[in-house]
Design a protein around this motif. Structure first.
Motif, PDB file in Angstrom:
ATOM      1  N   LEU A  40     -11.339 -59.088  -3.866  1.00 33.60           N
ATOM      2  CA  LEU A  40     -12.762 -59.091  -3.533  1.00 33.60           C
ATOM      3  C   LEU A  40     -13.592 -58.789  -4.771  1.00 33.60           C
ATOM      4  CD1 LEU A  40     -12.743 -57.099  -0.161  1.00 33.60           C
ATOM      5  CD2 LEU A  40     -13.177 -59.544  -0.422  1.00 33.60           C
ATOM      6  N   LEU A  41     -13.180 -57.804  -5.548  1.00 29.07           N
ATOM      7  CA  LEU A  41     -13.924 -57.399  -6.742  1.00 29.07           C
ATOM      8  C   LEU A  41     -14.040 -58.529  -7.760  1.00 29.07           C
ATOM      9  CD1 LEU A  41     -12.494 -53.793  -7.257  1.00 29.07           C
ATOM     10  CD2 LEU A  41     -14.913 -54.353  -6.883  1.00 29.07           C
ATOM     11  N   ASN A  42     -12.975 -59.316  -7.930  1.00 25.77           N
ATOM     12  CA  ASN A  42     -13.013 -60.364  -8.953  1.00 25.77           C
ATOM     13  C   ASN A  42     -13.164 -61.774  -8.380  1.00 25.77           C
ATOM     14  OD1 ASN A  42     -10.402 -61.166  -8.143  1.00 25.77           O
ATOM     15  ND2 ASN A  42      -9.390 -59.974  -9.759  1.00 25.77           N
ATOM     16  N   TYR A  43     -13.649 -61.859  -7.157  1.00 31.47           N
ATOM     17  CA  TYR A  43     -14.047 -63.138  -6.557  1.00 31.47           C
ATOM     18  C   TYR A  43     -12.884 -64.118  -6.365  1.00 31.47           C
ATOM     19  CZ  TYR A  43     -18.471 -61.337  -8.403  1.00 31.47           C
ATOM     20  OH  TYR A  43     -19.549 -60.533  -8.719  1.00 31.47           O
ATOM     21  N   THR A  44     -11.698 -63.614  -6.125  1.00 34.13           N
ATOM     22  CA  THR A  44     -10.549 -64.498  -5.901  1.00 34.13           C
ATOM     23  C   THR A  44     -10.012 -64.359  -4.478  1.00 34.13           C
ATOM     24  OG1 THR A  44      -8.957 -62.844  -6.732  1.00 34.13           O
ATOM     25  CG2 THR A  44      -9.880 -64.398  -8.346  1.00 34.13           C
ATOM     26  N   SER A  45     -10.841 -63.920  -3.538  1.00 31.52           N
ATOM     27  CA  SER A  45     -10.373 -63.618  -2.184  1.00 31.52           C
ATOM     28  C   SER A  45     -10.094 -64.853  -1.338  1.00 31.52           C
ATOM     29  CB  SER A  45     -11.413 -62.750  -1.459  1.00 31.52           C
ATOM     30  OG  SER A  45     -12.567 -63.513  -1.130  1.00 31.52           O
ATOM     31  N   GLY A  46     -10.701 -65.979  -1.684  1.00 29.79           N
ATOM     32  CA  GLY A  46     -10.539 -67.171  -0.863  1.00 29.79           C
ATOM     33  C   GLY A  46     -11.471 -67.241   0.324  1.00 29.79           C
ATOM     34  N   LEU A  47     -12.367 -66.265   0.481  1.00 23.93           N
ATOM     35  CA  LEU A  47     -13.340 -66.301   1.569  1.00 23.93           C
ATOM     36  C   LEU A  47     -14.405 -67.366   1.305  1.00 23.93           C
ATOM     37  CD1 LEU A  47     -13.915 -62.472   2.122  1.00 23.93           C
ATOM     38  CD2 LEU A  47     -12.715 -64.037   3.678  1.00 23.93           C
ATOM     39  N   ARG A  48     -14.823 -68.034   2.339  1.00 22.54           N
ATOM     40  CA  ARG A  48     -15.902 -69.008   2.229  1.00 22.54           C
ATOM     41  C   ARG A  48     -17.255 -68.295   2.301  1.00 22.54           C
ATOM     42  NH1 ARG A  48     -14.025 -74.253   2.964  1.00 22.54           N
ATOM     43  NH2 ARG A  48     -11.911 -74.405   3.866  1.00 22.54           N
ATOM     44  N   PRO A  49     -18.316 -68.968   1.828  1.00 25.27           N
ATOM     45  CA  PRO A  49     -19.648 -68.362   1.947  1.00 25.27           C
ATOM     46  C   PRO A  49     -19.968 -68.027   3.399  1.00 25.27           C
ATOM     47  CG  PRO A  49     -19.713 -70.263   0.500  1.00 25.27           C
ATOM     48  CD  PRO A  49     -18.341 -70.257   1.120  1.00 25.27           C
ATOM     49  N   GLY A  54      -6.167 -65.081  -4.725  1.00 22.17           N
ATOM     50  CA  GLY A  54      -5.600 -64.865  -6.048  1.00 22.17           C
ATOM     51  C   GLY A  54      -5.307 -66.118  -6.833  1.00 22.17           C
ATOM     52  N   THR A  55      -5.594 -67.297  -6.296  1.00 17.96           N
ATOM     53  CA  THR A  55      -5.260 -68.542  -6.997  1.00 17.96           C
ATOM     54  C   THR A  55      -6.458 -69.208  -7.647  1.00 17.96           C
ATOM     55  OG1 THR A  55      -5.531 -69.866  -4.975  1.00 17.96           O
ATOM     56  CG2 THR A  55      -3.323 -68.967  -5.443  1.00 17.96           C
ATOM     57  N   ARG A  56      -7.660 -68.844  -7.238  1.00 16.46           N
ATOM     58  CA  ARG A  56      -8.883 -69.412  -7.798  1.00 16.46           C
ATOM     59  C   ARG A  56      -9.941 -68.323  -7.862  1.00 16.46           C
ATOM     60  NH1 ARG A  56     -10.264 -74.249  -3.851  1.00 16.46           N
ATOM     61  NH2 ARG A  56     -12.299 -73.945  -4.864  1.00 16.46           N
ATOM     62  N   GLN A  57     -10.948 -68.566  -8.691  1.00 17.42           N
ATOM     63  CA  GLN A  57     -12.102 -67.659  -8.720  1.00 17.42           C
ATOM     64  C   GLN A  57     -13.343 -68.431  -8.298  1.00 17.42           C
ATOM     65  OE1 GLN A  57     -14.088 -65.865 -12.410  1.00 17.42           O
ATOM     66  NE2 GLN A  57     -13.027 -64.069 -11.563  1.00 17.42           N
ATOM     67  N   THR A  58     -13.976 -67.961  -7.234  1.00 19.14           N
ATOM     68  CA  THR A  58     -15.191 -68.596  -6.722  1.00 19.14           C
ATOM     69  C   THR A  58     -16.248 -67.528  -6.548  1.00 19.14           C
ATOM     70  OG1 THR A  58     -13.852 -70.209  -5.510  1.00 19.14           O
ATOM     71  CG2 THR A  58     -16.173 -70.052  -4.928  1.00 19.14           C
ATOM     72  N   TYR A  59     -17.249 -67.555  -7.428  1.00 19.26           N
ATOM     73  CA  TYR A  59     -18.311 -66.569  -7.346  1.00 19.26           C
ATOM     74  C   TYR A  59     -19.090 -66.742  -6.045  1.00 19.26           C
ATOM     75  CZ  TYR A  59     -22.536 -63.947  -8.295  1.00 19.26           C
ATOM     76  OH  TYR A  59     -23.573 -63.058  -8.205  1.00 19.26           O
ATOM     77  N   GLY A  60     -19.450 -65.648  -5.422  1.00 21.91           N
ATOM     78  CA  GLY A  60     -20.256 -65.715  -4.211  1.00 21.91           C
ATOM     79  C   GLY A  60     -20.539 -64.343  -3.648  1.00 21.91           C
ATOM     80  N   ASN A  61     -21.562 -64.272  -2.811  1.00 19.05           N
ATOM     81  CA  ASN A  61     -21.974 -63.000  -2.223  1.00 19.05           C
ATOM     82  C   ASN A  61     -20.976 -62.448  -1.222  1.00 19.05           C
ATOM     83  OD1 ASN A  61     -24.432 -62.872  -3.632  1.00 19.05           O
ATOM     84  ND2 ASN A  61     -25.475 -64.111  -2.094  1.00 19.05           N
ATOM     85  N   ILE A  62     -20.216 -63.324  -0.584  1.00 13.15           N
ATOM     86  CA  ILE A  62     -19.384 -62.899   0.539  1.00 13.15           C
ATOM     87  C   ILE A  62     -18.396 -61.806   0.148  1.00 13.15           C
ATOM     88  CG2 ILE A  62     -17.715 -64.763   0.139  1.00 13.15           C
ATOM     89  CD1 ILE A  62     -18.839 -63.265   3.546  1.00 13.15           C
ATOM     90  N   THR A 109     -11.693 -56.996 -17.060  1.00 16.05           N
ATOM     91  CA  THR A 109     -10.440 -57.749 -16.954  1.00 16.05           C
ATOM     92  C   THR A 109     -10.681 -58.999 -16.117  1.00 16.05           C
ATOM     93  OG1 THR A 109      -9.113 -55.728 -17.099  1.00 16.05           O
ATOM     94  CG2 THR A 109      -8.049 -57.691 -16.197  1.00 16.05           C
ATOM     95  N   VAL A 110     -10.578 -60.158 -16.753  1.00 12.82           N
ATOM     96  CA  VAL A 110     -10.754 -61.438 -16.070  1.00 12.82           C
ATOM     97  C   VAL A 110      -9.398 -61.891 -15.549  1.00 12.82           C
ATOM     98  CG1 VAL A 110     -11.423 -63.855 -16.368  1.00 12.82           C
ATOM     99  CG2 VAL A 110     -12.722 -62.043 -17.521  1.00 12.82           C
ATOM    100  N   PRO A 111      -9.300 -62.248 -14.271  1.00 14.28           N
ATOM    101  CA  PRO A 111      -8.007 -62.659 -13.719  1.00 14.28           C
ATOM    102  C   PRO A 111      -7.479 -63.935 -14.373  1.00 14.28           C
ATOM    103  CG  PRO A 111      -9.763 -63.139 -12.168  1.00 14.28           C
ATOM    104  CD  PRO A 111     -10.380 -62.322 -13.260  1.00 14.28           C
ATOM    105  N   ASP A 112      -6.176 -64.063 -14.406  1.00 17.46           N
ATOM    106  CA  ASP A 112      -5.531 -65.202 -15.048  1.00 17.46           C
ATOM    107  C   ASP A 112      -5.450 -66.369 -14.070  1.00 17.46           C
ATOM    108  OD1 ASP A 112      -4.176 -66.826 -16.778  1.00 17.46           O
ATOM    109  OD2 ASP A 112      -2.227 -65.850 -16.516  1.00 17.46           O
ATOM    110  N   VAL A 113      -6.606 -66.960 -13.796  1.00 15.75           N
ATOM    111  CA  VAL A 113      -6.683 -68.156 -12.966  1.00 15.75           C
ATOM    112  C   VAL A 113      -7.595 -69.148 -13.676  1.00 15.75           C
ATOM    113  CG1 VAL A 113      -6.264 -66.921 -10.798  1.00 15.75           C
ATOM    114  CG2 VAL A 113      -8.612 -67.255 -11.593  1.00 15.75           C
ATOM    115  N   PRO A 114      -7.437 -70.435 -13.447  1.00  8.77           N
ATOM    116  CA  PRO A 114      -8.214 -71.444 -14.178  1.00  8.77           C
ATOM    117  C   PRO A 114      -9.723 -71.244 -14.062  1.00  8.77           C
ATOM    118  CG  PRO A 114      -6.427 -72.478 -12.955  1.00  8.77           C
ATOM    119  CD  PRO A 114      -6.467 -71.048 -12.516  1.00  8.77           C
ATOM    120  N   GLY A 115     -10.394 -71.269 -15.216  1.00  8.10           N
ATOM    121  CA  GLY A 115     -11.844 -71.212 -15.252  1.00  8.10           C
ATOM    122  C   GLY A 115     -12.474 -69.879 -14.957  1.00  8.10           C
ATOM    123  N   ALA A 116     -11.696 -68.829 -14.831  1.00  2.52           N
ATOM    124  CA  ALA A 116     -12.252 -67.518 -14.481  1.00  2.52           C
ATOM    125  C   ALA A 116     -13.093 -66.948 -15.616  1.00  2.52           C
ATOM    126  CB  ALA A 116     -11.135 -66.552 -14.113  1.00  2.52           C
TER     127      ALA A 116
END
Length: 387
Positions: A152-161, A199-207, A313-320
């Motif tokens: 949740l902290l680093n935006y890799t939770s996979g939750l949708r907006p 944990g597989t992608r980083q998607t910035y968002g409020n959720i 610490t930026v997670p090791d996922v593409p484009g993070a």
């Protein structure tokens, strides 16, 4: 039409555009020249940089109000300081902008939220590898794989907006006094199911930070706003920072009005119920308070080690590019950590080099604050780091 062409604006004048809009504004007086102050940089050292480019910074705020902004408040620090205030408090009267004005800081709120979560982790009350399902059973359905607090902290939770009262300022304006609770926001996200494996992608968002705000309340048995006050604002002396009380749409205390172009008209968007933003974007603050937060955070006086390292610490996922709350930027060969924030009428940035040799905080009453932010950043932010 989203915004009038610049040529049309220059032909008719800003005041004429205002008179045609719902403000029915009279011509306002020409504002006083921008107020600036600076102190020279100390002698150079192995870790210092040259002092701020005062000429470029002064040029950035010259001529306000204009088509793109009605006011700007800038604070540059580190090796040498510079302060600048320009524009108007209210386009109806032309009264000069207030240097100590309060404003909506938007997603800069996420830095406060991340700091509270990391404090709770340092106290052993939250495990960053613990899951949402553990701390808040029933919030997510069985469709979701375990989501950790760190994700949740680093935006890799996979939750949708989550739910929204409008994706643009125009869409939201008609609903600006309505209430959308955090639980409603999250319920709409959950109903859509996961977007990707955590944990597989980083998607910035409020959720992500809406859920973190709910987690803070669950773990502490207290309101998010009160936890922010007792853990962050009061210890740091941030006397002018707060969250709205419930659905209150007003900014209490001295503030500059915020505006946005809608269908060729400049509309006052200052009063707005921000309940749907909660721990992701509901903060009201000042540039002086946010500068204090930025400096004390980077010095390790808000979040202790090793939890502070999570923010850088930026997670090791593409484009993070995000750590916990903070984003990593590179500009002119410098690595900068910071956070942007935008709400209708207000664009905010806090940013610094890791060694605090250069810091920047600004609040700009931008007339397209919910746009991509590049024009505002290039004009008001980049000059702080250009040498």
């Amino acid at each position: 039409m989203r915004r009038p062409a610049r040529s049309a604006l220059l032909a008719t004048g800003l005041v004429a555009a205002l008179a045609a809009g719902p403000l029915a504004a009279p011509a306002f007086a020409t504002p006083a020249p921008a107020a600036t102050s600076a102190t020279p940089a100390p002698p150079a050292s192995a870790t210092s940089t040259a002092g701020p480019d005062t000429e470029a910074l002064s040029a950035a705020i010259a001529g306000l109000p204009d088509h793109d902004a009605t006011a700007a408040l800038l604070r540059v620090g580190g090796d040498g300081t510079w302060r600048g205030t320009a524009g108007v408090r209210d386009v109806r009267t032309g009264a000069p902008a207030l240097e100590n004005a309060r404003f909506r800081a938007g997603s800069v709120t996420k830095v406060v939220t991340a700091a509270i979560v990391l404090q709770l982790a340092a106290e052993g009350r939250i495990d960053l590898d613990g899951t949402v399902q553990h701390y808040m059973p029933g919030l997510l359905t069985e469709d979701f794989a375990p989501i950790t607090v760190r994700q949740l902290l680093n935006y890799t939770s996979g939750l949708r907006p989550g739910a929204s009262l409008g994706d643009t300022v125009e869409e939201g304006y008609a609903h600006r006094f309505e209430t959308l609770t955090p639980r409603q926001v999250v319920a709409a996200s959950v109903a859509e199911g996961p977007e990707y494996t955590p944990g597989t992608r980083q998607t910035y968002g409020n959720i992500h930070y809406t859920v973190l705000g709910m987690l803070i309340e669950k773990v502490t048995g207290d309101s998010y706003a009160h936890q922010a006050a007792v853990r962050i604002f009061r210890p740091l002396g941030m006397r002018h920072s707060s969250f709205p009380l419930g659905a209150d749409p007003r900014i209490h205390g001295p503030h500059n009005r915020g505006y946005d172009w809608m269908d060729g008209r400049l509309v006052d968007v200052t009063d707005w119920n921000m309940t749907d933003r909660f721990a992701a974007g509901d903060l009201i603050s000042t540039t002086a308070d946010l500068e204090r937060l930025l400096v004390e955070l980077f010095r390790g006086r808000v979040v202790p080690e090793p939890q502070l390292r999570e923010m850088f610490t930026v997670p090791d996922v593409p484009g993070a590019s995000y750590g916990a709350g903070l984003e990593r930027f590179e500009l002119d060969g410098k690595v900068i950590w910071g956070k942007t924030g935008s709400r209708p009428g207000y664009a905010t940035v806090i940013a610094a080099t890791r060694d605090l040799s250069r810091t920047l905080v600004y609040s700009v009453d931008a007339t397209d604050a919910k746009g991509d932010g590049q024009a505002v950043a290039q004009r008001f932010g980049f000059p702080a780091f250009n040498r």
